[in-house]
Design a protein around this motif. Structure first.
Motif, mmCIF file in Angstrom:
data_model
loop_
_atom_site.group_PDB
_atom_site.id
_atom_site.type_symbol
_atom_site.label_atom_id
_atom_site.label_comp_id
_atom_site.label_asym_id
_atom_site.label_seq_id
_atom_site.Cartn_x
_atom_site.Cartn_y
_atom_site.Cartn_z
ATOM 1 N N SER A 635 29.148 53.407 52.954
ATOM 2 C CA SER A 635 28.191 52.370 52.548
ATOM 3 C C SER A 635 26.773 52.925 52.520
ATOM 4 O O SER A 635 25.974 52.584 51.637
ATOM 5 C CB SER A 635 28.275 51.177 53.513
ATOM 6 O OG SER A 635 29.554 50.595 53.469
ATOM 7 N N TYR A 636 26.422 53.772 53.491
ATOM 8 C CA TYR A 636 25.093 54.373 53.509
ATOM 9 C C TYR A 636 24.847 55.182 52.243
ATOM 10 O O TYR A 636 23.789 55.046 51.590
ATOM 11 C CB TYR A 636 24.928 55.254 54.753
ATOM 12 C CG TYR A 636 23.717 56.147 54.661
ATOM 13 C CD1 TYR A 636 22.442 55.654 54.918
ATOM 14 C CD2 TYR A 636 23.838 57.483 54.278
ATOM 15 C CE1 TYR A 636 21.316 56.471 54.811
ATOM 16 C CE2 TYR A 636 22.735 58.307 54.177
ATOM 17 C CZ TYR A 636 21.472 57.787 54.443
ATOM 18 O OH TYR A 636 20.366 58.604 54.321
ATOM 19 N N LEU A 637 25.781 56.032 51.875
ATOM 20 C CA LEU A 637 25.584 56.875 50.698
ATOM 21 C C LEU A 637 25.521 56.045 49.409
ATOM 22 O O LEU A 637 24.730 56.326 48.512
ATOM 23 C CB LEU A 637 26.700 57.918 50.601
ATOM 24 C CG LEU A 637 26.650 59.031 51.668
ATOM 25 C CD1 LEU A 637 27.882 59.920 51.542
ATOM 26 C CD2 LEU A 637 25.385 59.852 51.524
ATOM 27 N N ARG A 638 26.330 55.021 49.295
ATOM 28 C CA ARG A 638 26.323 54.191 48.093
ATOM 29 C C ARG A 638 25.014 53.401 47.968
ATOM 30 O O ARG A 638 24.537 53.140 46.855
ATOM 31 C CB ARG A 638 27.521 53.234 48.108
ATOM 32 C CG ARG A 638 28.848 53.912 47.730
ATOM 33 C CD ARG A 638 29.997 52.922 47.817
ATOM 34 N NE ARG A 638 31.241 53.520 47.318
ATOM 35 C CZ ARG A 638 32.433 52.937 47.432
ATOM 36 N NH1 ARG A 638 32.532 51.753 48.041
ATOM 37 N NH2 ARG A 638 33.500 53.527 46.942
ATOM 38 N N SER A 639 24.447 53.006 49.118
ATOM 39 C CA SER A 639 23.243 52.180 49.072
ATOM 40 C C SER A 639 21.966 53.009 49.040
ATOM 41 O O SER A 639 20.943 52.553 48.502
ATOM 42 C CB SER A 639 23.211 51.226 50.276
ATOM 43 O OG SER A 639 23.179 51.964 51.482
ATOM 44 N N HIS A 640 21.976 54.216 49.606
ATOM 45 C CA HIS A 640 20.763 55.030 49.694
ATOM 46 C C HIS A 640 20.752 56.224 48.747
ATOM 47 O O HIS A 640 19.743 56.896 48.622
ATOM 48 C CB HIS A 640 20.577 55.538 51.133
ATOM 49 C CG HIS A 640 20.207 54.469 52.111
ATOM 50 N ND1 HIS A 640 21.097 53.537 52.584
ATOM 51 C CD2 HIS A 640 19.003 54.168 52.707
ATOM 52 C CE1 HIS A 640 20.500 52.729 53.420
ATOM 53 N NE2 HIS A 640 19.219 53.078 53.523
ATOM 54 N N ARG A 641 21.855 56.494 48.101
ATOM 55 C CA ARG A 641 21.912 57.615 47.169
ATOM 56 C C ARG A 641 22.474 57.144 45.829
ATOM 57 O O ARG A 641 23.660 57.318 45.544
ATOM 58 C CB ARG A 641 22.805 58.730 47.745
ATOM 59 C CG ARG A 641 22.279 59.354 49.027
ATOM 60 C CD ARG A 641 20.952 60.065 48.769
ATOM 61 N NE ARG A 641 21.104 61.113 47.793
ATOM 62 C CZ ARG A 641 21.448 62.379 48.087
ATOM 63 N NH1 ARG A 641 21.636 62.730 49.346
ATOM 64 N NH2 ARG A 641 21.552 63.274 47.137
ATOM 65 N N PRO A 642 21.635 56.532 45.012
ATOM 66 C CA PRO A 642 22.126 56.045 43.709
ATOM 67 C C PRO A 642 22.725 57.159 42.862
ATOM 68 O O PRO A 642 23.625 56.899 42.046
ATOM 69 C CB PRO A 642 20.869 55.457 43.058
ATOM 70 C CG PRO A 642 19.941 55.172 44.209
ATOM 71 C CD PRO A 642 20.206 56.211 45.222
ATOM 72 N N ASP A 643 22.228 58.390 43.049
ATOM 73 C CA ASP A 643 22.748 59.486 42.233
ATOM 74 C C ASP A 643 24.188 59.851 42.604
ATOM 75 O O ASP A 643 24.872 60.560 41.851
ATOM 76 C CB ASP A 643 21.856 60.714 42.401
ATOM 77 C CG ASP A 643 21.745 61.127 43.859
ATOM 78 O OD1 ASP A 643 21.584 60.228 44.726
ATOM 79 O OD2 ASP A 643 21.843 62.334 44.142
ATOM 80 N N LEU A 644 24.693 59.368 43.766
ATOM 81 C CA LEU A 644 26.048 59.693 44.182
ATOM 82 C C LEU A 644 27.026 58.541 44.033
ATOM 83 O O LEU A 644 28.219 58.701 44.322
ATOM 84 C CB LEU A 644 26.047 60.138 45.661
ATOM 85 C CG LEU A 644 25.151 61.331 46.022
ATOM 86 C CD1 LEU A 644 25.277 61.648 47.500
ATOM 87 C CD2 LEU A 644 25.483 62.549 45.175
ATOM 88 N N VAL A 645 26.507 57.391 43.535
ATOM 89 C CA VAL A 645 27.369 56.217 43.456
ATOM 90 C C VAL A 645 28.538 56.461 42.515
ATOM 91 O O VAL A 645 29.698 56.124 42.792
ATOM 92 C CB VAL A 645 26.552 54.979 43.017
ATOM 93 C CG1 VAL A 645 27.485 53.804 42.723
ATOM 94 C CG2 VAL A 645 25.549 54.591 44.097
#
Length: 769
Positions: A635-645
């Motif tokens: 959830s952290y990566l999806r919410s804080h890293r739009p380039d990795l969504v």
């Protein structure tokens, strides 16, 4: 010499006939032929000789045919009367079908006074035997016999003599020699009869003993009751022992009350046994015994340093305890209000770091007795508090038994494996230990069996545990916890050189002239053949090396030097090699740090993606906490890293290897974030980087425990850079200086800092949103 007679011979199987005996003989064909020949050709005389299995006869008796008739069973028989002895000669021809032989009769010797004396002595013994068998008619017959030879030959009727003994009498023509033999045999038999009668009498008396004693005790009790005085047997001894013992006042009062009960109780009452056992237990405790503490602070520290390498926290705590006790003793403040120090140290650490052996060193440093109480697997509360006296086989608890075993009231008691105490329907032993370990309560500890107060305030309790998390919270709160996190490679080499190698040399019966092990070899054993926080496996590896050395010395006594170059000849190929570079060579794998029951360890977390709906699949026997950490990381990566969504909007499989080992704990969050970021960016994680910490949905890195153990594990695994939570920075004070020198420890407050430095190409990772 008597004239030689020619007589038909009758050999009787397994029967020995002596002169004077009258025997019936069944008339079979052979016997009838001999009897008929005797009646026809020798005036009814024949020669009777025994036919035993071992050899042919040399003597026999000249017998006459008294009567021919039938036995009670209807079988024909002849009654023969034995006369004189005769020595057998050679066979001669004769009439009929019988075998005829020459027989030389043995002449009777003149009767002397010596023979008469022997005969009288033998007659006395025979009469004593017959009287024990109530054979009174035979006694009269024996008393009428005056001829010594006839009296000796009377032994042919003795049932206690064997056929070989009777043949020996038959072949002994000398009357004196015959009397001596039968007299010795009769005396032996009389002695056997006396022993047998004594045994029978004892058995008969034993059967009646209980009933007689019961009647006598009842009569004695009635008499004492009427007189109002006297004490049962044994009670006066207990009263004297209680009065002479150095007991606390309340314990003495309780013991005297039990003595009063014992005096009033009957010995037949079960309560008597319970009271005696209780009194023996109380009187067996060392109520007034105490050892004097060592007041030499420097000497105590030298003992601790000599026995154990490192462990400065424990040594400092023991020295502080000694220093305070010494000052209290100097100022007359040894005990205030009946309470002592109540020191309870809990040594928590992985196996093999020296927790148990440290207890003996502490006892030596204090100058106290040492006793170990193993608590692993104990599930019965009565093991701690004791059983009620009403139960069959009741015993005091392990604490009381330990005090009795130590022989003093202030020993060092080691409560080993306190984290492995269980509980079931029989109670909770950990709860029973609360009163034992609480300094505010243990001066009045009450065992269920003793039911008197026992002062444990002056006892030094040491507890050992592998994992602090499994110690009940209330029990944990009553102890001063000292963590033994493990040893560095330098520590292990030093311990091996000082303690392990000398001990194993002694066990293998080797000396330093026969074998030597270099420090480089020990370092390689510690680094590549074992992977542990303690030194238990290291000692086993050293023992294996020395066993192989002993085997080689048996063939060739040339001294052996174990070096790093020839270590493989003794231990084979290394078992543990750095694998971080290999495991993190592909994207999606990050190296974390964890604490297990055996110390710190590295933990690889792998992530992979596959086409499909956006969901997270977890494997590796993860607990609820780690499952939550995985969801938070995604959830952290999806919410804080739009380039990795887009890269993470697929089916993500996150796996923690060693799936047979359950895993849980709040310290893998940052490792999961890094593994997922590596997977999404396609950039591998640096092989020399390890990390630990929990992460929040906002990316904050939360503090964790076991920092020292995790850094030791990172050093063993060959890592050089370790990320820890910023709030754990004070824990670095407890980490050995050589570990901090070997590692680049970076405290971080946000997981983005880890992502900025942990991936191999930093430019491939954009800044966190």
């Amino acid at each position: 010499m008597s004239d030689v007679l020619t007589l038909p011979i009758l050999s009787l199987p397994d029967v020995v006939v002596l002169p004077g005996m009258v025997v019936p003989v069944a008339l079979d064909a052979d016997t009838r032929a001999v009897v008929d020949a005797a009646r026809a050709g020798s005036d009814g005389e024949l020669l009777l000789a025994p036919r035993l299995a071992d050899r042919y006869p040399t003597y026999g008796v000249i017998a006459t045919v008294e009567q021919i008739g039938r036995l009670p069973g209807g079988e024909q028989a002849a009654v023969l009367r034995a006369g004189r002895r005769a020595r057998l000669g050679s066979g001669v021809p004769g009439p009929g079908a019988a075998l005829w032989v020459e027989a030389e009769p043995v002449a009777d010797e003149p009767v002397t006074e010596q023979l008469r004396g022997l005969a009288d002595e033998y007659r006395t013994v025979v009469i004593a035997i017959l009287q024990r068998r109530n054979a009174w008619q035979v006694v009269d017959s024996v008393q009428r016999i005056t001829d010594p030879s006839e009296l000796a030959d009377l032994a042919g009727y003795a049932p206690y003599l064997t056929d070989e003994q009777k043949r020996e009498l038959l072949e002994t023509p000398d009357v004196e020699a015959r009397l001596l033999r039968v007299l010795a045999w009769a005396r032996d038999h009389l002695a056997e009869l006396e022993v047998s009668e004594k045994i029978q009498t004892d058995v008969r008396e034993g059967m009646d003993k209980r009933q007689r004693e019961f009647l006598l005790r009842e009569q004695l009790a009635a008499i004492r009751k009427e007189l109002g005085e006297g004490e049962p047997e044994g009670s006066d001894d207990y009263r004297a022992r209680v009065e002479a013992a150095d007991l606390p006042e309340k314990v003495r009062e309780a013991a005297l009350r039990e003595v009063d009960k014992l005096e009033r109780a009957s010995d037949q009452s079960p309560e008597t046994g319970w009271i005696r056992t209780w009194l023996d237990t109380v009187l067996g405790l060392p109520w007034g015994e105490k050892t004097d503490d060592n007041t030499d602070i420097a000497g105590a520290r030298e003992i601790l340093d000599a026995d154990h390498h490192g462990l400065d926290d424990v040594k400092d705590r023991i020295v502080e305890y000694l220093a305070v006790r010494s000052r209290r003793a100097e100022r007359g403040m040894e005990v205030v209000g009946g309470r002592g120090s109540g020191a309870v140290l809990a040594l928590v650490g992985p196996p093999g770091v020296g927790k148990t052996s440290l207890g003996e060193s502490v006892a030596r440093a204090l100058g106290r007795k040492f006793v170990r109480v193993a608590l692993g697997g104990v599930r019965d509360e009565a093991e701690i508090r004791g059983h009620r006296r009403t139960y069959v086989g009741a015993l005091p608890g392990r604490i009381v038994r330990a005090i009795g075993e130590a022989g003093s009231m202030n020993p060092v008691v080691l409560l080993d494996e306190i984290d492995k105490v269980g509980s079931d329907f029989r109670g909770d032993p950990a709860a029973a230990l609360l009163e034992v370990l609480d300094p505010a309560q243990n001066h009045t500890f009450r065992d269920h069996y003793l039911e008197v107060d026992l002062d444990l305030s002056d006892v030094v309790f040491l507890a050992t545990a592998n994992v602090a998390d499994t110690i009940p919270e209330a029990l944990y709160d009553r102890m001063e916890v000292v963590t033994l996190d493990g040893y560095t490679e330098d520590d292990k080499v030093s311990i091996a050189r000082t303690h392990l190698v000398p001990r194993q040399l002694s066990r293998a019966a080797l000396n330093t002239d026969e074998v030597s092990i270099s420090d480089e070899a020990l370092r390689r054993i510690a680094g590549e053949y074992t992977r542990e926080a303690g030194v238990r496996q290291l000692e086993r590896a050293v023992a294996r090396v020395l066993r192989k050395v002993a085997t080689k010395l048996a063939a060739d006594d040339t001294p052996i030097h174990v070096e790093e170059s020839n270590l493989r000849d003794f231990l084979g190929r290394p078992r543990f090699l750095p694998e971080s570079a290999e495991r993190t060579a592909v994207p999606g794998v990050a190296t974390g740090l964890a604490v297990t029951g055996t110390g710190g360890d590295v933990l690889f977390i792998e992530a992979t993606a596959m086409p499909g709906e956006a969901r997270l699949h977890l494997t590796g026997q993860l607990g609820d906490v780690m499952k939550e950490s995985a969801h938070i990381a995604l959830s952290y990566l999806r919410s804080h890293r739009p380039d990795l969504v887009e890269a993470l909007d697929r089916t993500i499989h996150l796996h923690v290897p060693a799936g047979a080992v359950p895993k849980d704990g709040p310290s893998a969050g940052v490792t999961m974030v890094t593994a997922l970021a590596s997977l999404a960016t396609g950039v591998p994680v640096r092989s020399d980087v390890g990390m630990t910490g929990e992460v929040t949905l906002n990316g904050r890195v939360l503090p964790i425990g076991g920092v020292k153990q995790k850094l030791l594990a990172a050093q063993r695994a060959g890592l050089t850079t370790v990320f820890i939570p910023q709030r754990n920075e004070p824990d670095l004070d407890d980490v050995p200086a050589e570990v901090l020198a070997a590692l680049d420890v970076r405290p971080v407050g946000d997981v983005a800092e880890i992502l900025a430095h942990a991936l191999e190409r930093q430019d491939a990772v954009t800044q966190a949103a």
